[in-house]
Design a protein around this motif. Structure first.
Motif, PDB file in Angstrom:
ATOM      1  N   PRO A 285     -14.863  -7.346  -6.802  1.00  0.00           N
ATOM      2  CA  PRO A 285     -13.457  -7.583  -6.428  1.00  0.00           C
ATOM      3  C   PRO A 285     -13.088  -6.950  -5.084  1.00  0.00           C
ATOM      4  CG  PRO A 285     -13.611  -6.957  -8.736  1.00  0.00           C
ATOM      5  CD  PRO A 285     -14.964  -6.734  -8.155  1.00  0.00           C
ATOM      6  N   ILE A 286     -13.669  -5.791  -4.778  1.00  0.00           N
ATOM      7  CA  ILE A 286     -13.359  -5.157  -3.492  1.00  0.00           C
ATOM      8  C   ILE A 286     -13.919  -6.000  -2.343  1.00  0.00           C
ATOM      9  CG2 ILE A 286     -13.722  -3.114  -2.052  1.00  0.00           C
ATOM     10  CD1 ILE A 286     -13.763  -1.447  -4.584  1.00  0.00           C
ATOM     11  N   LEU A 355      -6.144  -3.230  -1.796  1.00  0.00           N
ATOM     12  CA  LEU A 355      -7.522  -3.049  -1.334  1.00  0.00           C
ATOM     13  C   LEU A 355      -7.831  -1.567  -1.146  1.00  0.00           C
ATOM     14  CD1 LEU A 355     -10.266  -3.683  -0.045  1.00  0.00           C
ATOM     15  CD2 LEU A 355      -9.048  -4.122   2.109  1.00  0.00           C
ATOM     16  N   GLN A 356      -6.964  -0.858  -0.433  1.00  0.00           N
ATOM     17  CA  GLN A 356      -7.216   0.559  -0.166  1.00  0.00           C
ATOM     18  C   GLN A 356      -7.195   1.382  -1.451  1.00  0.00           C
ATOM     19  OE1 GLN A 356      -5.128   1.841   3.757  1.00  0.00           O
ATOM     20  NE2 GLN A 356      -4.125  -0.043   3.113  1.00  0.00           N
ATOM     21  N   LEU A 357      -6.310   1.019  -2.370  1.00  0.00           N
ATOM     22  CA  LEU A 357      -6.256   1.741  -3.638  1.00  0.00           C
ATOM     23  C   LEU A 357      -7.525   1.486  -4.459  1.00  0.00           C
ATOM     24  CD1 LEU A 357      -4.328   3.636  -5.137  1.00  0.00           C
ATOM     25  CD2 LEU A 357      -3.396   1.638  -6.314  1.00  0.00           C
ATOM     26  N   SER A 358      -8.023   0.251  -4.420  1.00  0.00           N
ATOM     27  CA  SER A 358      -9.272  -0.071  -5.114  1.00  0.00           C
ATOM     28  C   SER A 358     -10.436   0.709  -4.520  1.00  0.00           C
ATOM     29  CB  SER A 358      -9.557  -1.577  -5.028  1.00  0.00           C
ATOM     30  OG  SER A 358      -8.560  -2.335  -5.681  1.00  0.00           O
ATOM     31  N   MET A 359     -10.474   0.798  -3.185  1.00  0.00           N
ATOM     32  CA  MET A 359     -11.529   1.570  -2.526  1.00  0.00           C
ATOM     33  C   MET A 359     -11.449   3.040  -2.922  1.00  0.00           C
ATOM     34  SD  MET A 359     -11.456  -0.191   1.299  1.00  0.00           S
ATOM     35  CE  MET A 359     -12.770   0.836   1.981  1.00  0.00           C
ATOM     36  N   LEU A 360     -10.219   3.566  -2.961  1.00  0.00           N
ATOM     37  CA  LEU A 360     -10.028   4.978  -3.301  1.00  0.00           C
ATOM     38  C   LEU A 360     -10.456   5.257  -4.739  1.00  0.00           C
ATOM     39  CD1 LEU A 360      -8.980   7.792  -2.602  1.00  0.00           C
ATOM     40  CD2 LEU A 360      -6.676   6.996  -3.220  1.00  0.00           C
ATOM     41  N   GLU A 361     -10.068   4.381  -5.668  1.00  0.00           N
ATOM     42  CA  GLU A 361     -10.467   4.561  -7.065  1.00  0.00           C
ATOM     43  C   GLU A 361     -11.981   4.532  -7.202  1.00  0.00           C
ATOM     44  OE1 GLU A 361      -7.859   2.705 -10.285  1.00  0.00           O
ATOM     45  OE2 GLU A 361      -7.353   1.486  -8.535  1.00  0.00           O
TER      46      GLU A 361
END
Length: 501
Positions: A285-286, A355-361
Motif C-alpha cells: 500500500p505504501i 502516506l507519511q503516516l503510513s511510512m512512520l508507522e
C-alpha cells in the motif's frame, strides 16, 4: 522523568477547535476539554552550552499563576513523531534554578554551576492551548492539544498554529489511529521542528541547509540486520522528504519540488530492494501511495527543463532569442505547467499526510524478521551487481549510443544510482565516489539531452521559419554532448565496482 511520545502537525484553516470537537463527537470518543494560556521563556548561555548538549530549558507560566521549569534532553524525532525525555519541577517564582534537577540528567563533565551563572533569556513562546483528553476504544488516553500564538525573539516572530498528540497512557499505536481521523478533516502537515528549535532559528538564523536528494547516500552500516538497515534508510527518506516540504512551503520553487519527487522515488526504491523481507500487506500500500503522489508531480521535470531554457542566466537563453516566437511560447507553456498554489494544497492534503503516516508507522512498529539466511552484506552487493549487469547489457560497448537510446536507458541509470544511494554507505567512500562519478555525469548529461530534445520538438512545431544559426547551434550542442557522454560511458564501464573485493 517522563518520556514524551508526541506527534506534531502544523495546521491550516479556521475554526480548528470546532472541527476537532465535531470529529470526536462523530467518532463517539469520550473526552474532557479545557483552555489555558501559556507563557514560556527559553534560556541558554551566550555560547549555547545547553543547545550544544541538545538540552532545552524553559520557564512556563499559565493563566492560573502556576510556574514550572522544564528540561528536555536529547531524544528522537522521526516523521513528526517526537520522543524526548522531559523533567519538570514546580517553582514559586520565575527564576531558573538548575540545582533543583537531579545531577543524573546532565551529560558527563557538564558544569551546572557555570551554566546557571551565565543563563540568559533567548526567546519566548506564548500561546493559547486548547486540550482534549480523549479515551480511545482500547482505553488508551491521548491528550490532543491545539496551540495558537507565536514564537518571538527580540528580532522577529513566527506564528504558532499546531496540533500535538501526546500519549498519556496505553498503546502508542492509538496516536496513529487518532491521527488518521484528524487527517481526514484538517489541512495540515507534519511538524519536524519543536517550538524551541523554531525559537533558536529566529535568534540565530535558520540553519537547515538545502537537501539535494540526488547526492544522498543513506546512513546504514555493516552491523545492522536487514530489517534494521531498511528502517534506518526509510526513516532517513521520510525525514528528508519532510525537510524538503518545509523548504518548499517557506520558498516555493521547482528544484525543491524535483527533490521531493526524487526523495519519494528513493523511498519507493527501498521498498523494492527489500521486498522479500517486508510484510506485503504493509509495504505494497505504501508503494501504491507513493505512486499516486509521484503522478501529481510528473509535470515538474518538463517545467524544470523549460525554466532552464528560458531563464535569463541560463546557457540557452541568448540562442533561443534568435527565434521571435520560441521564447514566448516556452514561457507560456511553463506558466501553464506551474501551479505552486496547487502544490501547496497537495503537500497538506489527506493523501500526502496518509502516506507519511503510513511510512512512520512502518518505521516505528517492529518488523517481523522473516526466516532467511541472507545478511545485509549479501543483499547489498547482489543488488548492486544485478543493476550494473542490467546496465552493462543495455549499453553498447562497441558503438556510440544515439540521443534516443540514451534517453530510453535513462531509467536504468537512475535505478542503479538509487541502489547505490541505499547501499553505498556500507563501502569505502573514496572508492564509491570514484565509481559513481561517471554515472552521475551520464545522468546529468542525459538530463541535458532531454532538455535539448524538448527544445528541438518546439522548433519542429514552430509556425515561424526557424533561423538556421539556431538549428546549427542545436545540432552542434547535441553532438558535443553525445561525445562527452561517450567518454563518460567508457570510463564508467571500465571502473572496478567498489562493492567487489
Amino acid at each position: 522523568m517522563d518520556t514524551e511520545i508526541e506527534l506534531k502537525y502544523l495546521v491550516l484553516g479556521d475554526d480548528i477547535p470546532a472541527v476537532i470537537t465535531n470529529l470526536l463527537n462523530q467518532l463517539k470518543l469520550p473526552f474532557s476539554c479545557e483552555t489555558k494560556t501559556l507563557a514560556n521563556c527559553y534560556f541558554d548561555t551566550p555560547n549555547l552550552a545547553l543547545r550544544k548538549a541538545d538540552i532545552g530549558l524553559r520557564i512556563r507560566q499559565n493563566n492560573k499563576g502556576e510556574i514550572e521549569q522544564t528540561i528536555k534532553t536529547a531524544g528522537v524525532t522521526v516523521g513528526g513523531l517526537h520522543q524526548r525525555p522531559e523533567y519538570n519541577i514546580a517553582l514559586d517564582s520565575a527564576d531558573v534554578n538548575l540545582a533543583l534537577f537531579s545531577h543524573e540528567i546532565w551529560p558527563t563533565d557538564f558544569d551546572v554551576t557555570s551554566v546557571q551563572e551565565q543563563l540568559t533569556p533567548l526567546f519566548d513562546t506564548n500561546f493559547t492551548r486548547m486540550t482534549w483528553l480523549i479515551t480511545m476504544p482500547d482505553k488508551s488516553q491521548i491528550e490532543l492539544a491545539f496551540d495558537q500564538g507565536e514564537v518571538r525573539s527580540s528580532q522577529s516572530s513566527e506564528l504558532i498554529n499546531e496540533i500535538e498528540l501526546e500519549l498519556v497512557s496505553g498503546n502508542a499505536n492509538s496516536i496513529f489511529t487518532l491521527a488518521h481521523s484528524l487527517i481526514s478533516v484538517l489541512e495540515m502537515r507534519p511538524g519536524t521542528l519543536s517550538k524551541a528549535a523554531r525559537g533558536y532559528g529566529l535568534v540565530f538564523g535558520q540553519t537547515e541547509s538545502h537537501i539535494s536528494s540526488g547526492s544522498t547516500v543513506l546512513a546504514i552500516d555493516n552491523d545492522m540486520t536487514i530489517a534494521e538497515s531498511f528502517k534506518a534508510g526509510f526513516s532517513e527518506c521520510l525525514t528528508q522528504l519532510q525537510q524538503l516540504v518545509s523548504q518548499f512551503v517557506a520558498k516555493p520553487n521547482l528544484q525543491v519540488l524535483k527533490d521531493i519527487s526524487d526523495s519519494l522515488a528513493l523511498a519507493r526504491h527501498g521498498l523494492w530492494l527489500y521486498q522479500d523481507y517486508l510484510p506485503c500487506d504493509k509495504a505494497d500500500p505504501i508503494r501504491s501511495q507513493i505512486k499516486t503522489i509521484l503522478a501529481e508531480l510528473v509535470w515538474v521535470e518538463p517545467a524544470r527543463q523549460i525554466r532552464e531554457l528560458t531563464t535569463k542566466k541560463g546557457n540557452y537563453r541568448k540562442k533561443i532569442e534568435y527565434s521571435k516566437n520560441l521564447l514566448a511560447e516556452l514561457k507560456n507553456e511553463k506558466h501553464q505547467l506551474i501551479d505552486f498554489e496547487q502544490m501547496g494544497i497537495l503537500l497538506h492534503s489527506e493523501a500526502f499526510n496518509l502516506l507519511q503516516l503510513s511510512m512512520l508507522e512502518f518505521i516505528v512498529n517492529d518488523l517481523e524478521e522473516k526466516q532467511h539466511e541472507t545478511e545485509l552484506l549479501d543483499l547489498a552487493p547482489s543488488w548492486l551487481s544485478l543493476n550494473l549487469g542490467t546496465l552493462d547489457k543495455a549499453i553498447h560497448h562497441d558503438k556510440p549510443l544515439t540521443v534516443d537510446e540514451y534517453i530510453e536507458k535513462h531509467h536504468l541509470i537512475i535505478r542503479s544510482l538509487l541502489t547505490g544511494s541505499w547501499f553505498g554507505g556500507l563501502y569505502n567512500v573514496d572508492k564509491r565516489m570514484d565509481f559513481r562519478g561517471p554515472w552521475l555525469d551520464i545522468h546529468l548529461g542525459i538530463d541535458e539531452l532531454e532538455t535539448l530534445t524538448l527544445l528541438k520538438d518546439h522548433l519542429q512545431q514552430s509556425s515561424e521559419e526557424v533561423p538556421q544559426k539556431l538549428i546549427c547551434w542545436l545540432d552542434d550542442k547535441v553532438e558535443n554532448l553525445l561525445c562527452a557522454l561517450e567518454h563518460c560511458k567508457a570510463a564508467a564501464l571500465n571502473l572496478q565496482p567498489y562493492w567487489l573485493k
